[in-house]
Motif scaffolding. Structure first.
Motif, PDB file in Angstrom:
ATOM      1  N   LYS A  87      16.408  11.601   2.387  1.00 19.32           N
ATOM      2  CA  LYS A  87      15.423  11.116   3.448  1.00 19.32           C
ATOM      3  C   LYS A  87      14.779  10.264   2.943  1.00 19.32           C
ATOM      4  O   LYS A  87      14.183  10.145   1.862  1.00 19.32           O
ATOM      5  N   GLU A  88      14.083   9.602   4.168  1.00 20.64           N
ATOM      6  CA  GLU A  88      13.016   8.808   3.989  1.00 20.64           C
ATOM      7  C   GLU A  88      11.748   9.825   3.913  1.00 20.64           C
ATOM      8  O   GLU A  88      11.386  10.508   4.530  1.00 20.64           O
ATOM      9  N   ALA A  89      10.883   9.674   2.601  1.00 20.28           N
ATOM     10  CA  ALA A  89       9.994  10.748   2.155  1.00 20.28           C
ATOM     11  C   ALA A  89       8.551  10.164   2.063  1.00 20.28           C
ATOM     12  O   ALA A  89       7.748  10.798   1.462  1.00 20.28           O
ATOM     13  N   THR A  90       8.363   9.048   2.565  1.00 25.76           N
ATOM     14  CA  THR A  90       7.010   8.706   2.403  1.00 25.76           C
ATOM     15  C   THR A  90       5.647   9.379   2.831  1.00 25.76           C
ATOM     16  O   THR A  90       4.755   9.648   1.918  1.00 25.76           O
ATOM     17  N   GLU A  91       5.799   9.918   3.882  1.00 23.26           N
ATOM     18  CA  GLU A  91       4.686  10.555   4.470  1.00 23.26           C
ATOM     19  C   GLU A  91       4.533  11.878   3.623  1.00 23.26           C
ATOM     20  O   GLU A  91       3.595  12.356   3.162  1.00 23.26           O
ATOM     21  N   ALA A  92       5.657  12.726   3.392  1.00 22.85           N
ATOM     22  CA  ALA A  92       5.727  13.835   2.477  1.00 22.85           C
ATOM     23  C   ALA A  92       4.981  13.426   1.199  1.00 22.85           C
ATOM     24  O   ALA A  92       4.262  14.101   0.530  1.00 22.85           O
ATOM     25  N   TYR A  93       5.598  12.382   0.553  1.00 25.89           N
ATOM     26  CA  TYR A  93       5.050  12.069  -0.509  1.00 25.89           C
ATOM     27  C   TYR A  93       3.396  11.603  -0.691  1.00 25.89           C
ATOM     28  O   TYR A  93       2.593  12.178  -1.606  1.00 25.89           O
ATOM     29  N   ASN A  94       2.953  10.968   0.226  1.00 25.77           N
ATOM     30  CA  ASN A  94       1.769  10.512   0.448  1.00 25.77           C
ATOM     31  C   ASN A  94       0.726  11.629   0.619  1.00 25.77           C
ATOM     32  O   ASN A  94      -0.181  11.603   0.310  1.00 25.77           O
ATOM     33  N   THR A  95       1.349  12.789   1.463  1.00 23.60           N
ATOM     34  CA  THR A  95       0.225  13.899   1.662  1.00 23.60           C
ATOM     35  C   THR A  95       0.784  15.141   0.884  1.00 23.60           C
ATOM     36  O   THR A  95       0.074  16.133   0.988  1.00 23.60           O
ATOM     37  N   LYS A  96       1.685  15.060  -0.035  1.00 26.64           N
ATOM     38  CA  LYS A  96       2.191  16.318  -0.426  1.00 26.64           C
ATOM     39  C   LYS A  96       2.389  17.285   0.522  1.00 26.64           C
ATOM     40  O   LYS A  96       2.428  18.525   0.231  1.00 26.64           O
ATOM     41  N   THR A  97       2.833  16.819   1.811  1.00 23.55           N
ATOM     42  CA  THR A  97       2.897  17.925   2.901  1.00 23.55           C
ATOM     43  C   THR A  97       1.664  18.682   3.054  1.00 23.55           C
ATOM     44  O   THR A  97       1.755  19.633   4.123  1.00 23.55           O
ATOM     45  N   LYS A  98       0.460  18.441   2.674  1.00 23.00           N
ATOM     46  CA  LYS A  98      -0.512  19.301   2.679  1.00 23.00           C
ATOM     47  C   LYS A  98      -1.826  18.584   3.027  1.00 23.00           C
ATOM     48  O   LYS A  98      -2.949  18.899   2.731  1.00 23.00           O
ATOM     49  N   GLY A  99      -1.493  17.267   3.228  1.00 27.42           N
ATOM     50  CA  GLY A  99      -2.873  16.573   3.479  1.00 27.42           C
ATOM     51  C   GLY A  99      -3.338  15.889   2.156  1.00 27.42           C
ATOM     52  O   GLY A  99      -4.483  15.476   2.252  1.00 27.42           O
ATOM     53  N   ARG A 100      -2.868  16.144   1.025  1.00 27.91           N
ATOM     54  CA  ARG A 100      -3.429  15.646  -0.194  1.00 27.91           C
ATOM     55  C   ARG A 100      -2.708  14.606  -1.054  1.00 27.91           C
ATOM     56  O   ARG A 100      -1.251  14.782  -1.100  1.00 27.91           O
ATOM     57  N   PRO A 101      -3.141  13.562  -1.356  1.00 28.58           N
ATOM     58  CA  PRO A 101      -2.300  12.545  -2.180  1.00 28.58           C
ATOM     59  C   PRO A 101      -1.780  12.996  -3.529  1.00 28.58           C
ATOM     60  O   PRO A 101      -2.440  13.928  -3.934  1.00 28.58           O
ATOM     61  N   HIS A 102      -0.724  12.348  -3.846  1.00 30.02           N
ATOM     62  CA  HIS A 102      -0.311  12.648  -5.307  1.00 30.02           C
ATOM     63  C   HIS A 102      -1.244  11.775  -6.249  1.00 30.02           C
ATOM     64  O   HIS A 102      -2.238  10.826  -5.602  1.00 30.02           O
ATOM     65  N   ALA A 103      -1.525  12.320  -7.535  1.00 28.26           N
ATOM     66  CA  ALA A 103      -2.202  11.693  -8.459  1.00 28.26           C
ATOM     67  C   ALA A 103      -1.766  10.389  -8.916  1.00 28.26           C
ATOM     68  O   ALA A 103      -0.495  10.306  -8.717  1.00 28.26           O
ATOM     69  N   PRO A 104      -2.394   9.308  -9.254  1.00 27.88           N
ATOM     70  CA  PRO A 104      -1.968   8.056  -9.816  1.00 27.88           C
ATOM     71  C   PRO A 104      -0.840   8.200 -10.928  1.00 27.88           C
ATOM     72  O   PRO A 104       0.062   7.389 -10.957  1.00 27.88           O
ATOM     73  N   TYR A 105      -0.871   9.108 -11.528  1.00 29.19           N
ATOM     74  CA  TYR A 105       0.018   9.528 -12.572  1.00 29.19           C
ATOM     75  C   TYR A 105       1.473   9.617 -11.884  1.00 29.19           C
ATOM     76  O   TYR A 105       2.619   9.268 -12.281  1.00 29.19           O
ATOM     77  N   ALA A 106       1.447  10.334 -10.800  1.00 26.37           N
ATOM     78  CA  ALA A 106       2.767  10.436 -10.207  1.00 26.37           C
ATOM     79  C   ALA A 106       3.374   9.281  -9.758  1.00 26.37           C
ATOM     80  O   ALA A 106       4.544   9.030  -9.675  1.00 26.37           O
ATOM     81  N   ASP A 107       2.585   8.035  -9.246  1.00 22.89           N
ATOM     82  CA  ASP A 107       3.094   6.860  -8.977  1.00 22.89           C
ATOM     83  C   ASP A 107       3.633   6.263 -10.358  1.00 22.89           C
ATOM     84  O   ASP A 107       4.971   5.706 -10.291  1.00 22.89           O
ATOM     85  N   GLU A 108       2.882   6.245 -11.344  1.00 20.40           N
ATOM     86  CA  GLU A 108       3.643   5.743 -12.526  1.00 20.40           C
ATOM     87  C   GLU A 108       4.940   6.507 -13.161  1.00 20.40           C
ATOM     88  O   GLU A 108       5.821   5.938 -13.382  1.00 20.40           O
ATOM     89  N   LEU A 109       5.090   7.784 -12.858  1.00 21.10           N
ATOM     90  CA  LEU A 109       6.203   8.504 -13.203  1.00 21.10           C
ATOM     91  C   LEU A 109       7.258   8.008 -12.220  1.00 21.10           C
ATOM     92  O   LEU A 109       8.611   7.942 -12.724  1.00 21.10           O
ATOM     93  N   LEU A 110       6.993   7.937 -10.870  1.00 15.43           N
ATOM     94  CA  LEU A 110       7.896   7.575  -9.974  1.00 15.43           C
ATOM     95  C   LEU A 110       8.821   6.296 -10.317  1.00 15.43           C
ATOM     96  O   LEU A 110       9.759   6.198 -10.020  1.00 15.43           O
ATOM     97  N   ALA A 111       7.972   5.423 -10.797  1.00 15.37           N
ATOM     98  CA  ALA A 111       8.312   4.051 -11.154  1.00 15.37           C
ATOM     99  C   ALA A 111       9.802   4.174 -11.793  1.00 15.37           C
ATOM    100  O   ALA A 111      10.600   3.362 -12.003  1.00 15.37           O
TER     101      ALA A 111
END
Length: 122
Positions: A87-111
């Motif tokens: 699925k398209e999961a941008t909102e879930a990723y951006n908020t961790k479905t709890k209103g909190r963003p992932h850490a910058p490390y997660a973006d590096e790992l995601l790449a």
């Protein structure tokens, strides 16, 4: 003699450090990748075919990621992540479905798991 040894060992050290930096892409397959695969356009229909734990693709911020290999290492329980496979999961990723963003490390790992871009619907 000690000064010469110091200069030689320091020079060798920096040559090794520089050489490793230049060749790190050869050692880290996550940074490599087929240029064609990196630019592959993935449709929503194709994305939906990858909705299982062992075959989990997600679209996040316009890019598509194959997270199959990472899921066992993800710190949260699988039932948090698995509903977003295919699925398209941008909102879930951006908020961790709890209103909190992932850490910058997660973006590096995601790449490292990027396989293409989400195709625009016509």
């Amino acid at each position: 003699m000690t000064r010469t040894l110091y200069i030689v060992s320091t020079t060798v050290f920096w040559l090794v450090v520089f050489g490793l930096g230049m060749t790190s892409a050869l050692w880290n397959p996550g940074e490599q990748g087929d240029a064609q695969a990196q630019g592959k356009a993935v449709t929503l229909a194709e994305l939906a075919r990858h909705a299982a734990p062992g075959n989990c693709w997600m679209a996040i911020r316009g890019s598509v990621y194959d997270l199959s290999a990472y899921l066992p290492a993800h710190p949260s329980p699988p039932d948090i992540v698995l509903p977003w496979c295919g699925k398209e999961a941008t909102e879930a990723y951006n908020t961790k479905t709890k209103g909190r963003p992932h850490a910058p490390y997660a973006d590096e790992l995601l790449a490292k798991y990027r396989i293409g871009t989400l195709a625009k619907a016509h």
